[in-house]
Scaffold this motif. Structure first.
Motif, PDB file in Angstrom:
ATOM      1  N   ASN A  22       0.876  -1.097   0.032  1.00  0.00           N
ATOM      2  CA  ASN A  22       0.019  -0.071   0.068  1.00  0.00           C
ATOM      3  C   ASN A  22       0.742   0.968   0.128  1.00  0.00           C
ATOM      4  O   ASN A  22       0.510   2.235  -0.727  1.00  0.00           O
ATOM      5  N   ILE A  23       2.000   1.195   0.699  1.00  0.00           N
ATOM      6  CA  ILE A  23       2.843   2.227   0.888  1.00  0.00           C
ATOM      7  C   ILE A  23       3.443   2.611  -0.449  1.00  0.00           C
ATOM      8  O   ILE A  23       3.281   3.572  -1.096  1.00  0.00           O
ATOM      9  N   LYS A  24       3.681   1.514  -1.056  1.00  0.00           N
ATOM     10  CA  LYS A  24       4.604   1.511  -2.456  1.00  0.00           C
ATOM     11  C   LYS A  24       3.702   1.981  -3.470  1.00  0.00           C
ATOM     12  O   LYS A  24       4.062   2.835  -4.485  1.00  0.00           O
ATOM     13  N   ALA A  25       2.368   1.770  -3.246  1.00  0.00           N
ATOM     14  CA  ALA A  25       1.405   2.234  -4.493  1.00  0.00           C
ATOM     15  C   ALA A  25       1.356   3.761  -4.466  1.00  0.00           C
ATOM     16  O   ALA A  25       1.310   4.281  -5.623  1.00  0.00           O
ATOM     17  N   PHE A  26       1.334   4.375  -3.342  1.00  0.00           N
ATOM     18  CA  PHE A  26       1.324   6.032  -3.263  1.00  0.00           C
ATOM     19  C   PHE A  26       2.546   6.403  -4.101  1.00  0.00           C
ATOM     20  O   PHE A  26       2.340   7.434  -4.704  1.00  0.00           O
ATOM     21  N   LYS A  27       3.775   5.979  -3.754  1.00  0.00           N
ATOM     22  CA  LYS A  27       4.850   6.200  -4.348  1.00  0.00           C
ATOM     23  C   LYS A  27       4.924   6.032  -5.860  1.00  0.00           C
ATOM     24  O   LYS A  27       5.271   6.918  -6.586  1.00  0.00           O
ATOM     25  N   ALA A  28       4.179   4.976  -6.299  1.00  0.00           N
ATOM     26  CA  ALA A  28       4.250   4.617  -7.627  1.00  0.00           C
ATOM     27  C   ALA A  28       3.313   5.862  -8.441  1.00  0.00           C
ATOM     28  O   ALA A  28       3.637   6.010  -9.587  1.00  0.00           O
ATOM     29  N   GLU A  29       2.206   5.968  -7.679  1.00  0.00           N
ATOM     30  CA  GLU A  29       1.391   7.003  -8.602  1.00  0.00           C
ATOM     31  C   GLU A  29       2.124   8.342  -8.664  1.00  0.00           C
ATOM     32  O   GLU A  29       2.043   9.122  -9.576  1.00  0.00           O
ATOM     33  N   LYS A  30       2.900   8.652  -7.435  1.00  0.00           N
ATOM     34  CA  LYS A  30       3.726   9.832  -7.497  1.00  0.00           C
ATOM     35  C   LYS A  30       4.613   9.999  -8.715  1.00  0.00           C
ATOM     36  O   LYS A  30       4.819  10.930  -9.707  1.00  0.00           O
ATOM     37  N   THR A  31       5.375   8.642  -9.001  1.00  0.00           N
ATOM     38  CA  THR A  31       6.254   8.576  -9.961  1.00  0.00           C
ATOM     39  C   THR A  31       5.581   8.763 -11.370  1.00  0.00           C
ATOM     40  O   THR A  31       5.920   9.195 -12.336  1.00  0.00           O
ATOM     41  N   GLY A  34       4.446  11.670 -16.389  1.00  0.00           N
ATOM     42  CA  GLY A  34       3.520  12.362 -17.345  1.00  0.00           C
ATOM     43  C   GLY A  34       2.591  11.702 -17.714  1.00  0.00           C
ATOM     44  O   GLY A  34       1.736  11.566 -18.689  1.00  0.00           O
ATOM     45  N   PHE A  35       2.167  10.485 -17.053  1.00  0.00           N
ATOM     46  CA  PHE A  35       1.088   9.567 -17.260  1.00  0.00           C
ATOM     47  C   PHE A  35      -0.213   9.784 -16.405  1.00  0.00           C
ATOM     48  O   PHE A  35      -1.457   9.476 -16.753  1.00  0.00           O
ATOM     49  N   ILE A  36      -0.061  10.602 -15.123  1.00  0.00           N
ATOM     50  CA  ILE A  36      -1.274  10.940 -14.862  1.00  0.00           C
ATOM     51  C   ILE A  36      -1.114  12.331 -14.633  1.00  0.00           C
ATOM     52  O   ILE A  36      -0.290  13.288 -14.204  1.00  0.00           O
ATOM     53  N   ASP A  37      -2.584  12.889 -14.853  1.00  0.00           N
ATOM     54  CA  ASP A  37      -2.706  14.543 -15.019  1.00  0.00           C
ATOM     55  C   ASP A  37      -3.171  14.904 -13.435  1.00  0.00           C
ATOM     56  O   ASP A  37      -3.754  13.903 -12.843  1.00  0.00           O
ATOM     57  N   PHE A  38      -2.828  16.048 -12.997  1.00  0.00           N
ATOM     58  CA  PHE A  38      -3.555  16.194 -11.761  1.00  0.00           C
ATOM     59  C   PHE A  38      -3.880  17.866 -11.637  1.00  0.00           C
ATOM     60  O   PHE A  38      -3.016  18.887 -11.970  1.00  0.00           O
TER      61      PHE A  38
END
Length: 351
Positions: free
Chosen positions: A221-230, A235-239
Motif C-alpha cells: 500500500n505504501i509503495k502504491a502511493f509512491k508509484a502514483e507519484k512517479t 507524465g502518465f497521470i494528470d493532476f
C-alpha cells in the motif's frame, strides 16, 4: 445566588418565540443554494454532514470519503463545483473521521455499524428536506467498501450507486497489487522511465508472501502511493488541483480532532483486519440499483481490477464501467471535467 421565578405566561411566550425562530430558520433555507451543516447522532457518535449545492429537485448525492479517516470535504474542487450547480451534495464525515465526535474502540466500531450511520444520514436528510427526497450514493476508495456494505444492508432509498476507484472487496487488493505492480513496472522499465524505482517495485513483489499478511499488505500500500507519484512525474497521470479543497476545509476542520480521529479509526480498522479478510464479491449480485464504476487506468492504490470485478458481479441490469486514461486514484482531480460530465449524465438518467 438570587432565585428567578418566571410566570406561566412568560414561559409560554418564550416557548412560542423559540418555535417561531426555529420555524423561520427552516423556511428560510434556500434549497437552490445550500450551505448547511447537519449532525447525525447515532449509537454514541455525532457525525457532521456538510450539504452544498442546488437541491431544487430534492436530489442529493451522498459522498463517502476514503481512508478510513479522511474527511467529507476532501471531494471539494472543480468537478464537484459543477455537480453542486445541479444537485445537492452531501459531504459526510464518517464515524471516527473529520470532525465526528464519539467513543471509538474495536468493541463498538464495525463496518456494519458504519453502514447503519449512512442509512441514519438518509433519514435525517428526509426529515429536514422532505420524504420525497431522492438519493445517489458515491464512494471513493474505502468509501467504496462502506458504500457496498450500506447497499447490501438497504438499497431501497438510493436511485443509483457511483463507485469511484472503490475497494469493493478489500481482501482482493493484495493479489491485485502484485499483478498491477508487475505489469506496470515491466511496462515502465521497457519505456526507460524511472527504471531504478520500478526495479525496486519488482524487488518488493518478489519478496512479499504470496499469501496475504498484514505487514506485506502495508508495504504494498505504501509503495502504491509512491508509484502514483512517479507516474505523475513521468507524465502518465494528470493532476488538476486549484487549491479549492485546502481553502474550503482549513476553517471547517479542527486539525487536532481530525488527526486524532484519523489515527483512532485507522488503527481500529487495521486491528480488525478488514483489508485482509473482507470480500463482498459473492454478495454483489444482491445490489440491483443502477451502477456506475469509474477507475483511473493508472490507479496503483486500488487497481482497476477492483472496478472490473465489481462491474462483472454487480446485480444491476443498468451498469457501466469507465476507465479514465489520464488518471490514477483520483479521476475527480485528474480529469475533473469528464468526471463531472459522467456523474451528471448518470444522475440525470436515473433520478
Amino acid at each position: 445566588m438570587q432565585k428567578i421565578t418566571l410566570s406561566k405566561s412568560t414561559i409560554i411566550a418564550i416557548i412560542l418565540l423559540s418555535l417561531g425562530v426555529f420555524s423561520c430558520s427552516k423556511e428560510n433555507i434556500n434549497i437552490n443554494n445550500l450551505n448547511e451543516t447537519i449532525f447525525v447522532r447515532h449509537k454514541n457518535a455525532d457525525m457532521p454532514a456538510y450539504i452544498r449545492g442546488n437541491a431544487s429537485e430534492k436530489v442529493f448525492l451522498i459522498t463517502l470519503h476514503g481512508g478510513p479517516g479522511d474527511i467529507g470535504l476532501s471531494f471539494s474542487g472543480k468537478a464537484f463545483n459543477r455537480i453542486e450547480n445541479q444537485y445537492g451534495v452531501v459531504y459526510f464525515d464518517q464515524r471516527g473521521s473529520g470532525n465526528s465526535q464519539g467513543h471509538y474502540s474495536e468493541d463498538n466500531v464495525s463496518i456494519d455499524l458504519m453502514a447503519e450511520d449512512v442509512l441514519a444520514l438518509v433519514k435525517v436528510i428526509k426529515h429536514k428536506f422532505g420524504s420525497d427526497s431522492r438519493f445517489f450514493l458515491l464512494g471513493h476508495s474505502w468509501g467504496g467498501t462502506l458504500g457496498t456494505a450500506t447497499l447490501l444492508k438497504d438499497q431501497s432509498d438510493f436511485k443509483g450507486w457511483i463507485g469511484l476507484d472503490g475497494a469493493y472487496s478489500p481482501a482482493r487488493l493484495y493479489n491485485q497489487y502484485i499483478e498491477t505492480f508487475t505489469s506496470t513496472a515491466n511496462m515502465q522499465i521497457a519505456l526507460g522511465n524511472s527504471v531504478d524505482f520500478w526495479e525496486s517495485v519488482l524487488e518488493l513483489v518478489s519478496q512479499v508472501d504470496p499469501v496475504i499478511n498484514f505487514d506485506d499488505d502495508r508495504k504494498l500500500n505504501i509503495k502504491a502511493f509512491k508509484a502514483e507519484k512517479t507516474l505523475h512525474e513521468d507524465g502518465f497521470i494528470d493532476f488538476d488541483d486549484d487549491g479549492t479543497e485546502g481553502i474550503s476545509t482549513f476553517f471547517t476542520y479542527n486539525l487536532l480532532t481530525r488527526a486524532w480521529n484519523t489515527n483512532q479509526i485507522g488503527t481500529i480498522i487495521d486491528n480488525q483486519g478488514l483489508f485482509q479478510t473482507l470480500d463482498f464479491t459473492s454478495q454483489l449480485p444482491e445490489i440491483t440499483i443502477p451502477s456506475l464504476f469509474i477507475s483511473g487506468q493508472y490507479d496503483m492504490i486500488v487497481p482497476t481490477a477492483s472496478a472490473q470485478t465489481a462491474f462483472e458481479f454487480i446485480g444491476s441490469t443498468s451498469k457501466e464501467l469507465l476507465i479514465f486514461d489520464r488518471s490514477g486514484h483520483a479521476p475527480l482531480f485528474s480529469e475533473p471535467d469528464r468526471f463531472a460530465t459522467e456523474v451528471l449524465q448518470f444522475m440525470g438518467e436515473h433520478k
